[in-house]
Design a protein around this motif. Sequence first.
Motif, PDB file in Angstrom:
ATOM      1  N   MET A   1       0.842  -1.192   0.000  1.00  0.00           N
ATOM      2  CA  MET A   1       0.000   0.000   0.000  1.00  0.00           C
ATOM      3  C   MET A   1       0.881   1.248   0.000  1.00  0.00           C
ATOM      4  SD  MET A   1      -2.830   1.297   2.770  1.00  0.00           S
ATOM      5  CE  MET A   1      -1.555   1.666   3.957  1.00  0.00           C
ATOM      6  N   LYS A   2       0.484   2.240  -0.787  1.00  0.00           N
ATOM      7  CA  LYS A   2       1.182   3.517  -0.841  1.00  0.00           C
ATOM      8  C   LYS A   2       0.236   4.622  -0.378  1.00  0.00           C
ATOM      9  CE  LYS A   2       4.741   4.181  -2.506  1.00  0.00           C
ATOM     10  NZ  LYS A   2       6.091   4.264  -1.908  1.00  0.00           N
ATOM     11  N   ILE A   3       0.776   5.556   0.401  1.00  0.00           N
ATOM     12  CA  ILE A   3      -0.011   6.667   0.904  1.00  0.00           C
ATOM     13  C   ILE A   3       0.639   7.971   0.441  1.00  0.00           C
ATOM     14  CG2 ILE A   3      -0.881   7.841   2.956  1.00  0.00           C
ATOM     15  CD1 ILE A   3      -0.794   5.179   4.423  1.00  0.00           C
ATOM     16  N   TYR A   4      -0.178   8.854  -0.125  1.00  0.00           N
ATOM     17  CA  TYR A   4       0.313  10.132  -0.610  1.00  0.00           C
ATOM     18  C   TYR A   4      -0.531  11.256   0.001  1.00  0.00           C
ATOM     19  CZ  TYR A   4       1.975   6.860  -4.172  1.00  0.00           C
ATOM     20  OH  TYR A   4       2.538   5.790  -4.820  1.00  0.00           O
ATOM     21  N   THR A   5       0.122  12.348   0.331  1.00  0.00           N
ATOM     22  CA  THR A   5      -0.599  13.505   0.871  1.00  0.00           C
ATOM     23  C   THR A   5      -0.026  14.783   0.272  1.00  0.00           C
ATOM     24  OG1 THR A   5       0.880  13.817   2.771  1.00  0.00           O
ATOM     25  CG2 THR A   5      -0.983  12.307   3.065  1.00  0.00           C
ATOM     26  N   THR A   6      -0.848  15.809   0.268  1.00  0.00           N
ATOM     27  CA  THR A   6      -0.363  17.134  -0.087  1.00  0.00           C
ATOM     28  C   THR A   6      -1.246  18.183   0.565  1.00  0.00           C
ATOM     29  OG1 THR A   6       0.401  18.551  -1.912  1.00  0.00           O
ATOM     30  CG2 THR A   6      -1.722  17.441  -2.222  1.00  0.00           C
ATOM     31  N   LEU A   7      -0.632  19.301   0.914  1.00  0.00           N
ATOM     32  CA  LEU A   7      -1.339  20.426   1.526  1.00  0.00           C
ATOM     33  C   LEU A   7      -0.753  21.697   0.926  1.00  0.00           C
ATOM     34  CD1 LEU A   7      -3.349  21.369   3.758  1.00  0.00           C
ATOM     35  CD2 LEU A   7      -1.388  21.468   5.308  1.00  0.00           C
ATOM     36  N   GLN A   8      -1.602  22.515   0.302  1.00  0.00           N
ATOM     37  CA  GLN A   8      -1.096  23.706  -0.389  1.00  0.00           C
ATOM     38  C   GLN A   8      -2.033  24.885  -0.190  1.00  0.00           C
ATOM     39  OE1 GLN A   8       0.593  23.142  -4.272  1.00  0.00           O
ATOM     40  NE2 GLN A   8      -0.139  25.096  -5.024  1.00  0.00           N
ATOM     41  N   LYS A   9      -1.426  26.045   0.049  1.00  0.00           N
ATOM     42  CA  LYS A   9      -2.201  27.279   0.178  1.00  0.00           C
ATOM     43  C   LYS A   9      -2.684  27.719  -1.190  1.00  0.00           C
ATOM     44  CE  LYS A   9      -0.085  31.148   1.304  1.00  0.00           C
ATOM     45  NZ  LYS A   9      -0.422  32.117   0.223  1.00  0.00           N
ATOM     46  N   GLY A  10      -3.932  28.159  -1.270  1.00  0.00           N
ATOM     47  CA  GLY A  10      -4.521  28.583  -2.523  1.00  0.00           C
ATOM     48  C   GLY A  10      -4.018  29.943  -2.979  1.00  0.00           C
ATOM     49  N   GLU A  11      -4.102  30.187  -4.273  1.00  0.00           N
ATOM     50  CA  GLU A  11      -3.632  31.431  -4.868  1.00  0.00           C
ATOM     51  C   GLU A  11      -4.368  32.640  -4.310  1.00  0.00           C
ATOM     52  OE1 GLU A  11      -0.958  33.336  -7.534  1.00  0.00           O
ATOM     53  OE2 GLU A  11      -1.096  31.272  -6.797  1.00  0.00           O
ATOM     54  N   TYR A  12      -5.650  32.463  -3.934  1.00  0.00           N
ATOM     55  CA  TYR A  12      -6.444  33.591  -3.447  1.00  0.00           C
ATOM     56  C   TYR A  12      -6.272  33.857  -1.958  1.00  0.00           C
ATOM     57  CZ  TYR A  12      -8.838  33.092  -7.954  1.00  0.00           C
ATOM     58  OH  TYR A  12      -9.132  33.007  -9.288  1.00  0.00           O
ATOM     59  N   HIS A  13      -5.549  32.995  -1.244  1.00  0.00           N
ATOM     60  CA  HIS A  13      -5.359  33.165   0.191  1.00  0.00           C
ATOM     61  C   HIS A  13      -3.966  33.739   0.439  1.00  0.00           C
ATOM     62  CE1 HIS A  13      -8.683  30.176   1.624  1.00  0.00           C
ATOM     63  NE2 HIS A  13      -9.113  31.081   0.800  1.00  0.00           N
ATOM     64  N   LEU A  14      -3.908  34.914   1.045  1.00  0.00           N
ATOM     65  CA  LEU A  14      -2.645  35.625   1.168  1.00  0.00           C
ATOM     66  C   LEU A  14      -1.827  35.205   2.385  1.00  0.00           C
ATOM     67  CD1 LEU A  14      -3.844  39.239   0.259  1.00  0.00           C
ATOM     68  CD2 LEU A  14      -2.841  37.508  -1.252  1.00  0.00           C
ATOM     69  N   HIS A  15      -2.492  34.858   3.491  1.00  0.00           N
ATOM     70  CA  HIS A  15      -1.765  34.693   4.748  1.00  0.00           C
ATOM     71  C   HIS A  15      -1.713  33.256   5.259  1.00  0.00           C
ATOM     72  CE1 HIS A  15      -1.557  39.000   4.940  1.00  0.00           C
ATOM     73  NE2 HIS A  15      -2.871  39.108   4.907  1.00  0.00           N
ATOM     74  N   HIS A  16      -2.841  32.573   5.308  1.00  0.00           N
ATOM     75  CA  HIS A  16      -2.892  31.265   5.947  1.00  0.00           C
ATOM     76  C   HIS A  16      -3.504  30.224   5.017  1.00  0.00           C
ATOM     77  CE1 HIS A  16      -1.956  33.095   9.819  1.00  0.00           C
ATOM     78  NE2 HIS A  16      -2.938  33.953   9.629  1.00  0.00           N
TER      79      HIS A  16
END
Length: 240
Positions: A1-16
């Motif tokens: 089994m392989k597990i992949y994750t990603t977390l990215q701030k959106g282009e429209y969100h400036l700070h958090h």
Amino acid sequence: MKIYTTLQKGEYHLHHCEDYLFLDRINPHTIVCAVMDGCTMGTDSYFISTLTGKILRKIVKAKSYVDFYTPSSTSPAAQLKDIMLQLFNELNIFRNQLQLERNELLTTLLLFVADTKQGQGAILVVGDGVINVNGVITVFDQENKPDYLGYHLSEDFDTWYEKQQCIPVNALQDISLATDGITSFITLQPSSETIDPLNLLLINQGRSETDEMLNMKLKSLEHEYGMRPGDDLAVVRLIF
């Protein structure tokens, strides 16, 4: 089994980044994962999405200790409900201790419990988001009026839970949870080629030789196709 994750701030969100993800195991064959999306119109929405993930970590860790000494064959659906009950109780404790207002408790939640020994799982969807179950993608979109956990913390848990979207997974092959940021990709630079980000991230299995598959695909979308998510994005993908 392989597990992949990603977390990215959106282009429209400036700070958090207001999204968050969680992944852990109760035992070697029972996996719990979740993605959370804090409401942009709420107050400090990054806090409640992150707090929800931290509480889930506490709950799963406690379950792993109990399971070590008293192994259980509880079904994924039963585990899912018990985790949600504990999450409700813990959120209410923090709400009271920190005197949090309702607009500080607005997060969506997609929660998945998988048992590889039983070959089954269960998914709970609260609010907007996207799931892929073995190549079948379902988009949960409540037309800018999404549901949030914070709306229901004062309700009777069992009554609330009976109304929720609990999706059984009868075969574990390729399962993904994503916040609705996965449907928000915008084109920053024109490209001669077109591509569907949702299909690339949740169905296509290319570049799976590395644990950074999803992050590499996001880089490919940005640098080869000129596309970035407008909204924050959290994805957990499990390929069994």
